[in-house]
Design a protein around this motif. Structure first.
Motif, PDB file in Angstrom:
ATOM      1  N   GLU A  63       0.659  -1.488   0.017  1.00 33.36           N
ATOM      2  CA  GLU A  63       0.035   0.066   0.080  1.00 33.36           C
ATOM      3  C   GLU A  63       0.735   1.013   0.209  1.00 33.36           C
ATOM      4  O   GLU A  63       0.149   2.377   0.420  1.00 33.36           O
ATOM      5  CB  GLU A  63      -0.416   0.149   1.458  1.00 33.36           C
ATOM      6  CG  GLU A  63      -1.652  -1.434   0.961  1.00 33.36           C
ATOM      7  CD  GLU A  63      -3.038  -1.205   2.334  1.00 33.36           C
ATOM      8  OE1 GLU A  63      -2.613  -0.290   3.164  1.00 33.36           O
ATOM      9  OE2 GLU A  63      -3.871  -2.642   2.400  1.00 33.36           O
ATOM     10  N   GLU A  64       2.493   1.547   0.161  1.00 38.18           N
ATOM     11  CA  GLU A  64       2.762   2.003  -0.305  1.00 38.18           C
ATOM     12  C   GLU A  64       4.135   2.211  -1.206  1.00 38.18           C
ATOM     13  O   GLU A  64       4.711   0.727  -1.600  1.00 38.18           O
ATOM     14  CB  GLU A  64       3.932   2.356   1.025  1.00 38.18           C
ATOM     15  CG  GLU A  64       3.065   2.498   2.325  1.00 38.18           C
ATOM     16  CD  GLU A  64       3.621   2.567   3.735  1.00 38.18           C
ATOM     17  OE1 GLU A  64       5.015   3.025   3.581  1.00 38.18           O
ATOM     18  OE2 GLU A  64       3.414   2.892   5.217  1.00 38.18           O
ATOM     19  N   SER A  65       4.547   3.334  -2.081  1.00 34.32           N
ATOM     20  CA  SER A  65       4.998   2.949  -2.861  1.00 34.32           C
ATOM     21  C   SER A  65       6.772   3.126  -2.584  1.00 34.32           C
ATOM     22  O   SER A  65       6.583   3.512  -1.330  1.00 34.32           O
ATOM     23  CB  SER A  65       5.197   4.262  -4.066  1.00 34.32           C
ATOM     24  OG  SER A  65       5.494   5.556  -2.846  1.00 34.32           O
ATOM     25  N   ALA A  66       7.163   2.335  -3.713  1.00 32.10           N
ATOM     26  CA  ALA A  66       9.426   1.440  -3.066  1.00 32.10           C
ATOM     27  C   ALA A  66       9.394   1.916  -4.210  1.00 32.10           C
ATOM     28  O   ALA A  66       8.965   1.714  -5.080  1.00 32.10           O
ATOM     29  CB  ALA A  66       8.724   0.054  -2.524  1.00 32.10           C
ATOM     30  N   THR A  67      11.575   1.915  -3.916  1.00 28.58           N
ATOM     31  CA  THR A  67      11.951   1.864  -4.714  1.00 28.58           C
ATOM     32  C   THR A  67      12.571   1.024  -4.188  1.00 28.58           C
ATOM     33  O   THR A  67      13.060   0.152  -3.680  1.00 28.58           O
ATOM     34  CB  THR A  67      13.220   3.512  -4.139  1.00 28.58           C
ATOM     35  OG1 THR A  67      12.198   4.374  -4.129  1.00 28.58           O
ATOM     36  CG2 THR A  67      14.307   3.074  -5.520  1.00 28.58           C
ATOM     37  N   LEU A  68      13.001   0.315  -6.224  1.00 25.66           N
ATOM     38  CA  LEU A  68      14.331  -1.094  -6.323  1.00 25.66           C
ATOM     39  C   LEU A  68      15.215  -0.653  -6.757  1.00 25.66           C
ATOM     40  O   LEU A  68      15.344   0.215  -7.770  1.00 25.66           O
ATOM     41  CB  LEU A  68      12.883  -1.727  -7.438  1.00 25.66           C
ATOM     42  CG  LEU A  68      13.559  -3.194  -7.878  1.00 25.66           C
ATOM     43  CD1 LEU A  68      13.585  -4.118  -6.748  1.00 25.66           C
ATOM     44  CD2 LEU A  68      13.365  -4.120  -8.948  1.00 25.66           C
ATOM     45  N   GLN A  83      21.454   1.564 -10.437  1.00 27.12           N
ATOM     46  CA  GLN A  83      19.891   2.180 -10.992  1.00 27.12           C
ATOM     47  C   GLN A  83      18.680   2.199  -9.828  1.00 27.12           C
ATOM     48  O   GLN A  83      18.901   1.296  -9.861  1.00 27.12           O
ATOM     49  CB  GLN A  83      19.833   1.810 -12.039  1.00 27.12           C
ATOM     50  CG  GLN A  83      20.987   1.599 -13.556  1.00 27.12           C
ATOM     51  CD  GLN A  83      20.478   2.251 -14.897  1.00 27.12           C
ATOM     52  OE1 GLN A  83      19.362   2.372 -15.220  1.00 27.12           O
ATOM     53  NE2 GLN A  83      20.850   1.430 -15.528  1.00 27.12           N
ATOM     54  N   GLU A  84      17.795   3.228  -9.926  1.00 28.92           N
ATOM     55  CA  GLU A  84      16.442   2.692  -8.658  1.00 28.92           C
ATOM     56  C   GLU A  84      15.562   3.692  -9.996  1.00 28.92           C
ATOM     57  O   GLU A  84      15.711   3.943 -11.179  1.00 28.92           O
ATOM     58  CB  GLU A  84      16.689   4.125  -7.946  1.00 28.92           C
ATOM     59  CG  GLU A  84      17.834   3.145  -6.690  1.00 28.92           C
ATOM     60  CD  GLU A  84      17.732   4.507  -5.725  1.00 28.92           C
ATOM     61  OE1 GLU A  84      16.922   6.021  -5.914  1.00 28.92           O
ATOM     62  OE2 GLU A  84      18.293   4.318  -4.937  1.00 28.92           O
ATOM     63  N   VAL A  85      14.201   2.709  -9.883  1.00 31.50           N
ATOM     64  CA  VAL A  85      13.359   2.911  -9.934  1.00 31.50           C
ATOM     65  C   VAL A  85      12.098   2.275  -9.060  1.00 31.50           C
ATOM     66  O   VAL A  85      11.648   1.700  -7.976  1.00 31.50           O
ATOM     67  CB  VAL A  85      13.363   1.261 -10.913  1.00 31.50           C
ATOM     68  CG1 VAL A  85      11.387   1.443 -11.764  1.00 31.50           C
ATOM     69  CG2 VAL A  85      14.053   1.206 -12.181  1.00 31.50           C
ATOM     70  N   ARG A  86      11.437   3.657  -9.375  1.00 25.91           N
ATOM     71  CA  ARG A  86      10.232   3.873  -8.174  1.00 25.91           C
ATOM     72  C   ARG A  86       8.889   3.135  -8.550  1.00 25.91           C
ATOM     73  O   ARG A  86       8.570   3.220  -9.878  1.00 25.91           O
ATOM     74  CB  ARG A  86       9.971   5.424  -8.410  1.00 25.91           C
ATOM     75  CG  ARG A  86       9.300   5.317  -7.263  1.00 25.91           C
ATOM     76  CD  ARG A  86       9.998   6.322  -6.252  1.00 25.91           C
ATOM     77  NE  ARG A  86       8.465   6.468  -5.009  1.00 25.91           N
ATOM     78  CZ  ARG A  86       8.978   5.844  -3.877  1.00 25.91           C
ATOM     79  NH1 ARG A  86       9.875   5.303  -3.292  1.00 25.91           N
ATOM     80  NH2 ARG A  86       8.707   6.823  -1.981  1.00 25.91           N
ATOM     81  N   VAL A  87       8.545   2.683  -7.881  1.00 21.61           N
ATOM     82  CA  VAL A  87       7.342   1.578  -8.480  1.00 21.61           C
ATOM     83  C   VAL A  87       6.023   2.074  -7.553  1.00 21.61           C
ATOM     84  O   VAL A  87       5.628   1.782  -5.787  1.00 21.61           O
ATOM     85  CB  VAL A  87       6.921  -0.099  -7.889  1.00 21.61           C
ATOM     86  CG1 VAL A  87       6.136  -1.118  -8.544  1.00 21.61           C
ATOM     87  CG2 VAL A  87       8.785  -0.683  -8.738  1.00 21.61           C
ATOM     88  N   GLU A 126       1.007  -1.005  -7.928  1.00 22.28           N
ATOM     89  CA  GLU A 126       1.277  -0.690  -9.202  1.00 22.28           C
ATOM     90  C   GLU A 126       2.446  -2.068  -9.785  1.00 22.28           C
ATOM     91  O   GLU A 126       2.705  -2.661  -8.830  1.00 22.28           O
ATOM     92  CB  GLU A 126       1.655   0.403  -9.804  1.00 22.28           C
ATOM     93  CG  GLU A 126       0.705   1.275  -9.370  1.00 22.28           C
ATOM     94  CD  GLU A 126      -0.853   1.837 -10.001  1.00 22.28           C
ATOM     95  OE1 GLU A 126      -0.527   1.845 -11.487  1.00 22.28           O
ATOM     96  OE2 GLU A 126      -1.445   2.051 -10.084  1.00 22.28           O
ATOM     97  N   HIS A 127       2.536  -2.005 -11.006  1.00 25.95           N
ATOM     98  CA  HIS A 127       3.394  -2.543 -12.237  1.00 25.95           C
ATOM     99  C   HIS A 127       4.128  -1.706 -12.522  1.00 25.95           C
ATOM    100  O   HIS A 127       3.926  -0.789 -12.811  1.00 25.95           O
ATOM    101  CB  HIS A 127       3.335  -3.589 -12.196  1.00 25.95           C
ATOM    102  CG  HIS A 127       2.806  -3.407 -13.710  1.00 25.95           C
ATOM    103  ND1 HIS A 127       0.960  -3.892 -13.580  1.00 25.95           N
ATOM    104  CD2 HIS A 127       2.987  -3.702 -14.576  1.00 25.95           C
ATOM    105  CE1 HIS A 127       0.691  -3.747 -14.206  1.00 25.95           C
ATOM    106  NE2 HIS A 127       2.007  -3.871 -15.502  1.00 25.95           N
TER     107      HIS A 127
END
Length: 180
Positions: free
Chosen positions: A84-89, A98-102, A106-107
């Motif tokens: 239920e919270e956005s996360a950074t991978l 490298q980082e991606v915000r998810v 969502e996907h």
């Protein structure tokens, strides 16, 4: 008049019906006792799945599509965040991160809906694997061997990194009039 009576035909009809039922049960009963392998699901895609990223994001069908010499590769994957919270991978390939915000619930589909992540200065030829660490939280995350493919398959052709244009040294061009 018919010389055979109904009484003599009945046993033959019963025997024929019993033989037919026996054959039908024998032919269809093979799968009745065969165990179904639905507990051990196999990944039938080109990439690998990573469930242990130390946080809420999981990775599906991760693979790297590299150029011919293996010096650059595009990471292609689906990143899923069911929390239920956005996360950074954070993705670490050979020390390059490298980082991606998810977003929450969502996907992110790298290589389909979003551009793939380009990792340069790799030294991994197509056909090999490369160790990648996917981390989305503070818990334990295990490095994963991710396959490296090339553009031989038609659906990967457009995902091969484009070669960078070589930079030619500039040659000075004379301007104005020559000095006397």
């Amino acid at each position: 008049m018919n010389s055979r009576s109904a009484a003599s035909l009945a046993p033959r009809l019963i025997a024929t019906a019993a033989l037919g039922v026996t054959i039908a049960l024998g032919a269809t009963g093979c799968t009745f006792m065969t165990p179904q392998n639905t507990v051990d699901i196999k990944n039938i895609s080109d990439g690998v799945d990573v469930s242990s990223t130390g946080g809420p994001v999981v990775v599906r069908n991760a693979l790297i599509v590299a150029d011919e010499d293996g010096s650059a590769g595009n990471l292609v994957a689906v990143l899923v965040n069911d929390s239920e919270e956005s996360a950074t991978l954070t993705i670490d390939v050979d020390g390059k991160q490298q980082e991606v915000r998810v977003p929450a619930g969502e996907h992110v589909s790298l290589g389909a809906d979003e551009d793939p992540l380009l990792f340069e200065n790799l030294d991994v030829k197509p056909g090999a694997t490369v160790e990648v660490l996917f981390r989305s939280g503070d818990d334990e995350a295990e490095p994963t061997q991710v396959p490296v493919l090339d553009g031989t398959l038609p659906y990967l052709k457009d995902l091969v990194p484009s070669p960078k244009p070589s930079v030619e040294p500039a040659t000075p061009t004379p301007t104005g009039t020559p000095a006397s």
